[in-house]
Motif scaffolding. Structure first.
Motif, mmCIF file in Angstrom:
data_model
loop_
_atom_site.group_PDB
_atom_site.id
_atom_site.type_symbol
_atom_site.label_atom_id
_atom_site.label_comp_id
_atom_site.label_asym_id
_atom_site.label_seq_id
_atom_site.Cartn_x
_atom_site.Cartn_y
_atom_site.Cartn_z
ATOM 1 N N ASP A 453 1.129 -1.196 0.467
ATOM 2 C CA ASP A 453 -0.059 0.146 -0.047
ATOM 3 C C ASP A 453 0.524 1.442 -0.270
ATOM 4 O O ASP A 453 1.974 1.326 0.275
ATOM 5 N N THR A 457 -4.254 6.944 -0.303
ATOM 6 C CA THR A 457 -5.556 5.523 0.454
ATOM 7 C C THR A 457 -7.318 6.563 0.142
ATOM 8 O O THR A 457 -6.443 7.554 -0.112
ATOM 9 N N ASP A 460 -9.209 7.273 5.521
ATOM 10 C CA ASP A 460 -8.220 6.257 6.735
ATOM 11 C C ASP A 460 -9.313 5.554 6.939
ATOM 12 O O ASP A 460 -8.682 4.389 7.631
ATOM 13 N N HIS A 540 -6.795 6.330 -7.632
ATOM 14 C CA HIS A 540 -6.793 7.639 -6.758
ATOM 15 C C HIS A 540 -7.069 8.854 -7.927
ATOM 16 O O HIS A 540 -5.448 9.178 -8.333
ATOM 17 N N ASP A 596 -5.516 -0.650 -1.141
ATOM 18 C CA ASP A 596 -6.316 -0.176 -0.191
ATOM 19 C C ASP A 596 -7.087 -0.738 0.838
ATOM 20 O O ASP A 596 -7.756 -1.537 0.398
#
Length: 630
Positions: A453, A457, A460, A540, A596
């Motif tokens: 990772d 992301t 959180d 992302h 993720d």
């Protein structure tokens, strides 16, 4: 309340004004993703005050006054409503005592261990407006021994839950004789509300908050299991899996956990999808109000939008900043922290019911079908410590985010800008996103080491990150820390105010200081190959300022299986919908990595610990990001 203890028998601690303000600010969820204990205590204390009016002394004055006012209008009740298979569901009712007609609102509880007691403030609000209210806990939810717990196994909005909803309507018709019937639900209760309405013609309006359209794709989409969402839901049932679910459902959960025979999970989720019963809903013409969030962690936005778009009934869609049950959650459980404030998501949900159940001409008849809150367009100021005067690091909103109305979802996107992904520089330097959809050279490949990772992301924590967004504190990404060994990055040049609002993506009027108005569902196309027979790609999309600090626009994962090592495959997938203004001078950044925390990736499926994933473009398959603009 036979067979149960009562709330008034074990509630003895007063709810202070400070407690109330804290609940109004924090909403339903604690930092660990569980039900906030102060929110639970407030709901229980309100329930106790309706059981025993002397318990109102445990409430702040304004809430005690509301309880007294409602007691003067409506008679509280705590029935057990029998189902077709002999279960007795825990319920709470408020029956108007003045001569009617009075419409009825049914509220199935959300997926949390307190059952119907959590939303006591909402029931009081509805009763004060003149509604009969029936709230109930769906079968299987709740803590053992709690008055608001219902027996049986959780059906996860299956056929039993649909039948139970109709049994509740039967009870209400028999005991209240309502003039009209509507359903209002949050989360689990919202899905049940839509499903009951699709099968029961007596339901005349629905308000579905933080809801789903297709449960199958909430659990599994693009070959990806949404494992964090399922884990979060299982923590909120009020008991162990073995206690809360029957054997067939446990088998479905085990199948999901193993990631095999996912067709069974899809079929199971499809049966529980309002999407599957659109024909019934449309035939009945049931007015349907849907409220959801762009960064929804449990029920991703696209599947709700697809369901909404296919509705031909009177309808309304509100899309908000935040995450699951955050925008409307505090308004369901407590009055606003500041006198005179209102929870707009709940105000509009109530207005929908007032219009369709009470016949009020309150402006709902003139609403556009779609209202989108544009992400992070609120104006904030730093919060300062009242003693030291120093900034706390948090912001507070002083001007709300802008909302945009559209006649339908199809009008949200008015043009598309094609951004070509380029090869990048020597030594692994970032690639570019080049307007126009063409790039030189047109053939290229870039590789990264999969299975690790990175700083890119989606969030959180489910609900917690979105709660901060809603309050004016979106997560900030330091894009310089994204490990380019385990991720690939493409970035535009600093953008100027020439982004598309017109149909061809070439220009159009823009807000001052805005370079691109992202509106709709981005789509990414490229080629992929791997040293393993499977690969995960998590895209992302970030808005990045001059210092390299970013905010997330949207994201979406894709699992690609049955790859032939060394052989390219063309893939395309849609990211989640967004409404986001990229300021002038900022850059749009695309990050692709392989993991993720929200999702199951393929790293456990491949034999090698370290694998290499390669993405690129070929002569007949360019790598392109289609950016929706509006």
């Amino acid at each position: 309340m036979p067979d149960e203890t009562t709330f008034s028998s074990f509630i003895s601690e007063a709810v202070t004004e400070a407690d109330l303000a804290r609940v109004a600010a924090r909403g339903m969820w604690a930092a660990d993703g569980r039900l906030d204990p102060d929110a639970a205590r407030l709901g229980q204390t309100l329930a106790a005050a309706l059981e025993d009016e002397t318990r109102a002394e445990l409430l702040p004055d304004a809430l005690a006054d509301l309880v007294a006012r409602v007691r003067g209008l409506a008679l509280p009740g705590f029935p057990r409503i029998e189902t077709h298979d002999g279960l007795r569901l825990s319920a709470f009712t408020l029956r108007q005592t003045a001569p009617g007609p009075h419409p009825l609102v049914v509220m199935p509880a959300g997926w949390q261990p307190l059952g119907w007691a959590l939303f006591m403030y909402a029931y009081l609000t509805l009763a004060a407006k003149g509604y009969h209210v029936v709230a109930y806990t769906p079968r299987g939810l709740g803590l053992k021994g709690l008055p608001s717990t219902s027996p049986g196994f959780i059906d996860v909005a299956g056929p039993n839950d649909r039948a139970d909803g109709s049994a509740v309507v039967d009870h209400a018709v028999e005991h209240f004789g309502p003039s009209a019937i509507g359903f209002l639900g949050e989360s689990y209760g919202s899905g049940i509300s839509q499903l009951v309405a699709a099968h029961d013609e007596r339901v005349q309006a629905v308000a579905a908050l933080s809801t789903w359209g297709n449960l199958a794709t909430c659990l599994y989409a693009n070959g990806v299991r949404h494992t964090a969402a399922v884990a979060a839901l299982l923590r909120l049932t009020g008991g162990r899996v073995e206690e809360k679910f029957d054997e067939p459902t446990r088998e479905i959960l085990a199948t999901f956990d193993a990631g095999v025979d996912m067709a069974e999970v899809v079929a199971w989720g499809t049966e529980r999808a309002p999407w599957s019963y659109l024909a019934e809903t449309n035939e009945k013409g049931t007015p349907t109000f849907i409220s959801n969030t762009w960064h929804e962690g449990l029920f991703a936005a696209n599947q709700v939008l697809e369901t909404f778009d296919a509705l031909t009934v009177p309808k309304r869609l509100n899309m908000w900043i935040g995450d699951h049950a955050v925008p409307e959650g505090s308004g369901l459980i407590a009055p606003p922290a500041e006198p005179g404030d209102v929870n707009i998501p709940m105000r509009e949900a109530y207005a929908w019911l007032d219009h369709h159940l009470r016949g009020e001409r309150n402006g709902v008849e003139d609403w556009a079908a779609v209202s989108n809150q544009v992400m992070f367009t609120y104006r904030t100021v730093p919060v300062r410590d009242p003693e030291t005067g120093r900034p706390t690091g948090e912001n507070e909103i002083v001007e709300p985010a802008r909302r945009e109305d559209r006649a339908d979802w199809s009008e949200v996107t008015t043009g598309t800008e094609l951004l070509a992904l380029t090869a990048g520089g020597a030594g692994g330097a970032d690639g570019g996103l080049v307007p126009g959809g063409g790039a030189e050279p047109p053939v290229w490949e870039r590789s990264f080491i999969a299975g690790v990772d990175t700083e890119a992301t989606a969030m959180d924590k489910i609900m917690e990150t979105g709660k901060a967004e809603w309050a004016g504190n979106p997560k900030v990404y330091d894009t310089r820390k994204i490990d380019r060994i385990h991720a690939l990055v493409w970035t535009t040049e600093p953008l100027t105010g020439v982004g598309a609002a017109s149909g061809d993506g070439a220009g159009g009027a823009m807000e001052t200081g805005v370079a691109r108005r992202v509106r709709g569902i981005p789509e990414l196309s490229l080629t992929v190959r791997s040293t393993a027979p499977a690969a995960t790609l998590v895209a992302h999309l970030l808005d990045v300022d001059e210092e390299g600090l970013g905010r997330i626009v949207t994201h979406e994962p894709l699992n690609v299986r049955d790859l032939t090592p060394g052989q390219q495959r063309r893939v395309s997938w849609r990211l989640q919908a967004a409404a986001y203004d990229i300021p002038e001078g900022h850059r749009l950044m695309l990050v692709i990595d392989s993991k993720d925390p929200l999702y199951a990736d393929v790293s456990e499926e491949v034999a090698a610990v370290w694998t290499q994933t390669t993405v690129g473009a070929s002569e007949d398959a360019p790598a392109v990001l289609a950016l929706p603009l509006g």
